[in-house]
Design a protein around this motif. Structure first.
Motif, PDB file in Angstrom:
ATOM      1  N   PRO A  42     -17.244-147.187 -22.946  1.00 47.39           N
ATOM      2  CA  PRO A  42     -17.615-148.528 -22.474  1.00 47.39           C
ATOM      3  C   PRO A  42     -18.901-148.553 -21.637  1.00 47.39           C
ATOM      4  O   PRO A  42     -19.284-147.556 -21.023  1.00 47.39           O
ATOM      5  N   TYR A  43     -19.554-149.706 -21.613  1.00 45.50           N
ATOM      6  CA  TYR A  43     -20.668-149.920 -20.690  1.00 45.50           C
ATOM      7  C   TYR A  43     -20.087-150.003 -19.285  1.00 45.50           C
ATOM      8  O   TYR A  43     -19.068-150.658 -19.066  1.00 45.50           O
ATOM      9  N   ALA A  44     -20.707-149.339 -18.324  1.00 44.42           N
ATOM     10  CA  ALA A  44     -20.176-149.368 -16.961  1.00 44.42           C
ATOM     11  C   ALA A  44     -21.294-149.143 -15.967  1.00 44.42           C
ATOM     12  O   ALA A  44     -22.246-148.417 -16.233  1.00 44.42           O
ATOM     13  N   LYS A  45     -21.170-149.805 -14.847  1.00 44.68           N
ATOM     14  CA  LYS A  45     -22.142-149.660 -13.761  1.00 44.68           C
ATOM     15  C   LYS A  45     -22.225-148.207 -13.293  1.00 44.68           C
ATOM     16  O   LYS A  45     -23.298-147.694 -12.997  1.00 44.68           O
ATOM     17  N   GLU A  46     -21.055-147.554 -13.240  1.00 39.51           N
ATOM     18  CA  GLU A  46     -21.020-146.159 -12.771  1.00 39.51           C
ATOM     19  C   GLU A  46     -21.898-145.259 -13.646  1.00 39.51           C
ATOM     20  O   GLU A  46     -22.508-144.313 -13.157  1.00 39.51           O
ATOM     21  N   ALA A  47     -21.932-145.575 -14.935  1.00 38.11           N
ATOM     22  CA  ALA A  47     -22.722-144.750 -15.855  1.00 38.11           C
ATOM     23  C   ALA A  47     -24.201-144.843 -15.514  1.00 38.11           C
ATOM     24  O   ALA A  47     -24.913-143.835 -15.503  1.00 38.11           O
ATOM     25  N   VAL A  48     -24.661-146.063 -15.212  1.00 40.87           N
ATOM     26  CA  VAL A  48     -26.071-146.256 -14.852  1.00 40.87           C
ATOM     27  C   VAL A  48     -26.372-145.539 -13.531  1.00 40.87           C
ATOM     28  O   VAL A  48     -27.373-144.840 -13.399  1.00 40.87           O
ATOM     29  N   GLU A  49     -25.479-145.696 -12.566  1.00 38.69           N
ATOM     30  CA  GLU A  49     -25.677-145.051 -11.255  1.00 38.69           C
ATOM     31  C   GLU A  49     -25.761-143.535 -11.385  1.00 38.69           C
ATOM     32  O   GLU A  49     -26.650-142.896 -10.824  1.00 38.69           O
ATOM     33  N   ALA A  50     -24.829-142.963 -12.148  1.00 33.88           N
ATOM     34  CA  ALA A  50     -24.794-141.512 -12.323  1.00 33.88           C
ATOM     35  C   ALA A  50     -26.050-141.035 -13.045  1.00 33.88           C
ATOM     36  O   ALA A  50     -26.641-140.014 -12.687  1.00 33.88           O
ATOM     37  N   TYR A  51     -26.474-141.803 -14.035  1.00 32.88           N
ATOM     38  CA  TYR A  51     -27.661-141.496 -14.841  1.00 32.88           C
ATOM     39  C   TYR A  51     -28.881-141.396 -13.937  1.00 32.88           C
ATOM     40  O   TYR A  51     -29.682-140.466 -14.017  1.00 32.88           O
ATOM     41  N   VAL A  52     -28.984-142.379 -13.043  1.00 32.47           N
ATOM     42  CA  VAL A  52     -30.138-142.473 -12.159  1.00 32.47           C
ATOM     43  C   VAL A  52     -30.095-141.362 -11.096  1.00 32.47           C
ATOM     44  O   VAL A  52     -31.118-140.819 -10.701  1.00 32.47           O
ATOM     45  N   LYS A  53     -28.901-141.007 -10.654  1.00 31.99           N
ATOM     46  CA  LYS A  53     -28.756-139.986  -9.615  1.00 31.99           C
ATOM     47  C   LYS A  53     -28.861-138.564 -10.164  1.00 31.99           C
ATOM     48  O   LYS A  53     -28.979-137.613  -9.404  1.00 31.99           O
ATOM     49  N   GLY A  54     -28.789-138.421 -11.475  1.00 29.94           N
ATOM     50  CA  GLY A  54     -28.867-137.085 -12.046  1.00 29.94           C
ATOM     51  C   GLY A  54     -27.568-136.307 -11.901  1.00 29.94           C
ATOM     52  O   GLY A  54     -27.582-135.113 -11.629  1.00 29.94           O
ATOM     53  N   VAL A  55     -26.447-136.996 -12.050  1.00 30.77           N
ATOM     54  CA  VAL A  55     -25.130-136.345 -12.010  1.00 30.77           C
ATOM     55  C   VAL A  55     -24.338-136.840 -13.222  1.00 30.77           C
ATOM     56  O   VAL A  55     -24.349-138.037 -13.501  1.00 30.77           O
ATOM     57  N   PRO A  56     -23.653-135.954 -13.950  1.00 28.82           N
ATOM     58  CA  PRO A  56     -22.821-136.445 -15.052  1.00 28.82           C
ATOM     59  C   PRO A  56     -21.779-137.429 -14.515  1.00 28.82           C
ATOM     60  O   PRO A  56     -21.205-137.190 -13.451  1.00 28.82           O
ATOM     61  N   VAL A  57     -21.540-138.504 -15.231  1.00 26.89           N
ATOM     62  CA  VAL A  57     -20.631-139.544 -14.720  1.00 26.89           C
ATOM     63  C   VAL A  57     -19.206-139.016 -14.572  1.00 26.89           C
ATOM     64  O   VAL A  57     -18.460-139.449 -13.700  1.00 26.89           O
ATOM     65  N   VAL A  58     -18.842-138.034 -15.397  1.00 31.67           N
ATOM     66  CA  VAL A  58     -17.486-137.470 -15.277  1.00 31.67           C
ATOM     67  C   VAL A  58     -17.309-136.731 -13.946  1.00 31.67           C
ATOM     68  O   VAL A  58     -16.191-136.540 -13.475  1.00 31.67           O
TER      69      VAL A  58
ATOM     70  N   ARG B 146     -13.383-145.719 -15.920  1.00 28.08           N
ATOM     71  CA  ARG B 146     -12.954-145.869 -17.310  1.00 28.08           C
ATOM     72  C   ARG B 146     -13.911-145.107 -18.240  1.00 28.08           C
ATOM     73  O   ARG B 146     -13.471-144.477 -19.204  1.00 28.08           O
ATOM     74  N   VAL B 147     -15.206-145.146 -17.927  1.00 20.27           N
ATOM     75  CA  VAL B 147     -16.191-144.489 -18.782  1.00 20.27           C
ATOM     76  C   VAL B 147     -15.980-142.976 -18.754  1.00 20.27           C
ATOM     77  O   VAL B 147     -16.034-142.297 -19.785  1.00 20.27           O
ATOM     78  N   ALA B 148     -15.670-142.425 -17.559  1.00 14.12           N
ATOM     79  CA  ALA B 148     -15.403-140.989 -17.442  1.00 14.12           C
ATOM     80  C   ALA B 148     -14.151-140.611 -18.232  1.00 14.12           C
ATOM     81  O   ALA B 148     -14.104-139.585 -18.918  1.00 14.12           O
TER      82      ALA B 148
END
Lengths: 297, 329
Positions: A256-272, A279-281
């Protein structure tokens, strides 16, 4: 052969590197492995993994003709066999080689019967080897980087891929491959010998259009293929599901699309790792669990 | 309105940052301004501009033939494996002691056939490597030329050059050639940038987007193209904007627009209608309209002035890394 899983997708920005780095992180919790970033024109896996600086750098050379003008008879055979137009000959003048156009195929070397072409070399890019540690996860990242101004990506992808494969074989570890955008032969080289191809797409007609081109390749080669629809929810994903069925794709998976995914992407950390309870993790872990029998070896 | 041909390329390095969305908006606004123009989709490996512009059928489709593909005659082959050793791309695969040539990789360079001691390799000539397509008049008035490579074929850059030549012919002399480039910095993008005057660089405020912006910018510097910058999805990571702005200032790249993240963009794609038309009052549409007005209304009429102001001071050199012979002689 060690297990090999590749992540591709056709369209740029669908989340190939996002999915690949998350799967690499999860696999790295269990065992050592290699992740090869073969998006040599725009490599970003290290950025998504929070790597500040790429590690040990080695050049990737390809063949480059060196003309021995004392032996050249101006016969023109080399220019005739050169498909990329890299060897230029004007009337009664010795051949000139244009470096950027040369793909290093050696046709000229073999076509010259006067031994006037010698094997030289040209570096078209580099390969970096970087140890990655994120919490409890550890693995090795291999990154191919095209030398600025070069246009032949295929020989570089082949060079980096072969080295990564050799290393995976020597260390008996699994290899994950992240490809660039596109559907040309550079992508076929990146996914060659995969036990599983994961085509990452997005729920737009653009994602759908380019997914079809990738599935043409994997079906044509009879490769085991899964489709991951990333950012599920921002658009209609039914056509993608139908296309996957039409091409005999073994598994279709939505993330799913999720805010957490964008945040993790930008921070350089895998969202899992960044938001393990999101939910995305959860959906990515589910994908990993399904893949585990194939990659964990 | 333009007294010569002006080539404007939309490029980004990273994929999926919004090139086609920016190109389509700019094309529509430029057409409203009355420019004589042609739009060209130069992303032959993932052509999408026609989808964004709602083009569902073509007026002309021409097959594009390029190159050869090698194959092995099984009855002549002794499975010696020389072809697999010499193939520069690893296209020759071995399966159960037998060799075959992967047609999705082979570039037809003849290295294998010259070396085959049994003369067991032949070529399929006149391979259809793709399509060149023309829509004479999109619903916004201008023509669209689009190229599409056959999956697994090489040298998509050559096809991009053909697409641009075709588009120039359709344009016929002076006017605006608006080119939507591929992701990356390789052959397709080099073909797109060759001969261009202006470039709209599209980025997003993520470290990955910024890294690729710097790569594509270096390439535009090599071609002495005057750049301008559009920051798309600027609000997904506002703290990073400063880094990009600082780079733009230091490199003399004017920022011509900031576009917010807006779910209306993917929604409009699903409808096959440009977002400015599907959701004209959405935040992204307003921002896209503003940046397109700026380019079509202010920059293009005085493009020579713009170009001399923002053209790189000196070209970024391409330095091939040629090594001396290490094996013999």
């Amino acid at each position: 052969m060690p297990p090999l899983v590749s992540f591709t997708g056709g369209k740029g920005g669908t989340g190939k590197s996002f999915i690949a780095t998350n799967i690499a992180y999860l696999l790295g919790l269990e065992r050592r492995h290699l992740l090869a970033d073969l998006d040599v024109e725009a490599p970003n896996d290290h950025i998504l993994l929070g790597v500040k600086e790429l590690g040990e750098k080695e050049p990737v050379p390809i063949f480059f003709p060196r003309i021995d003008y004392s032996k050249c008879t101006l016969c023109g055979a080399c220019a005739k066999v050169c498909d990329t137009g890299a060897i230029i000959m004007s009337k009664n003048r010795p051949p000139i080689v244009m470096p950027r156009l040369c793909s290093g195929c050696k046709a000229c070397l073999y076509a010259c019967v006067y031994d006037a072409i010698k094997p030289g070399a040209r570096i078209i890019g580099f390969m970096h080897t970087t140890p990655v540690t994120i919490g409890e996860s550890a693995f090795t990242l291999i990154t191919g980087v095209l030398h600025q101004g070069e246009e032949h990506t295929a020989p570089l992808v082949h060079g980096v891929k072969s080295r990564a494969l050799r290393r995976a074989r020597e260390d008996s570890v699994p290899l994950l491959v992240d490809t660039g955008a596109g559907t040309g032969n550079s992508i076929s080289i990146a996914i060659q010998y995969s036990d599983l191809v994961v085509a990452v797409t997005e729920p737009t007609p653009l994602g759908l259009h380019d997914l079809r081109a990738i599935l043409e390749i994997t079906r044509g080669l009879g490769m085991r293929t899964w489709v991951v629809l990333n950012r599920a929810g921002i658009g209609d994903s039914d056509p993608h599901r139908r296309l996957a069925r039409e091409y005999g794709v073994e598994h279709y998976h939505e993330v799913p699309y999720a805010k957490e995914a964008v945040e993790a992407y930008v921070k350089g950390v895998p969202v899992v790792a960044y938001a393990p309870n999101s939910r995305v993790a959860e959906k990515i872990r589910e994908l990993y669990d399904l893949m585990r029998p194939i990659i964990a070896g | 309105m333009l007294d010569s041909k002006v080539e404007l390329v939309v490029a980004s390095g990273k994929g999926g940052v919004g090139k086609s969305t920016v190109t389509s908006s700019l094309a529509i606004v430029a057409a409203e301004h009355g420019y004589k123009m042609v739009a060209a989709d130069a992303d032959a490996e993932a052509p999408n501009l026609h989808i964004v512009l709602g083009v569902a059928s073509w007026d002309r489709e021409e097959p594009y033939y390029e190159g050869r593909v090698a194959y092995i005659l099984e009855d002549k082959c002794t499975n010696c494996g020389v072809c697999a050793e010499v193939c520069p791309l690893g296209a020759v695969e071995e399966k159960g002691g037998k060799y075959w040539i992967n047609p999705f990789i082979c570039e037809g360079c003849i290295t294998c056939s010259i070396n085959c001691p049994e003369h067991a390799i032949r070529y399929k000539h006149r391979v259809q490597a793709g399509w060149i397509r023309l829509r004479e008049k999109t619903k916004y008035g201008f023509p669209l030329v689009s190229g599409e490579i056959t999956p697994g074929r090489p040298n998509s850059g050559k096809l991009v050059t053909e697409v641009k030549n075709y588009a120039s012919k359709v344009l016929g002399g002076e006017g605006l050639l608006l080119v939507d480039a591929a992701a990356g910095i390789g052959c397709q993008v080099i073909s797109s940038l060759t001969g261009a005057h202006l470039a709209v660089l599209v980025t997003e405020p993520t470290p990955a987007g910024f890294s690729d912006l710097q790569r594509i910018h270096r390439l535009t510097k090599h071609f002495m193209i005057a750049p301008m910058l559009v920051i798309n999805k600027y609000d997904i990571n506002e703290e990073f904007i400063e880094t990009i702005e600082e780079y733009a200032r230091a490199e003399n790249i004017p920022i011509v627009g900031r576009i917010p993240y807006d779910p209306a963009v993917p929604k409009s794609m699903a409808k096959g209608v440009p977002v400015m038309e599907a959701y004209p009052s959405s935040p992204a549409s307003k921002a896209l309209k503003e940046v397109s007005e700026k380019i079509a209304g202010e920059i293009l009429p005085k493009w020579r002035e713009f170009r001399s102001k923002y053209k790189p001071r000196k070209p970024e050199p391409y330095i091939p890394l040629i090594l001396h012979d290490t094996s013999r002689g």
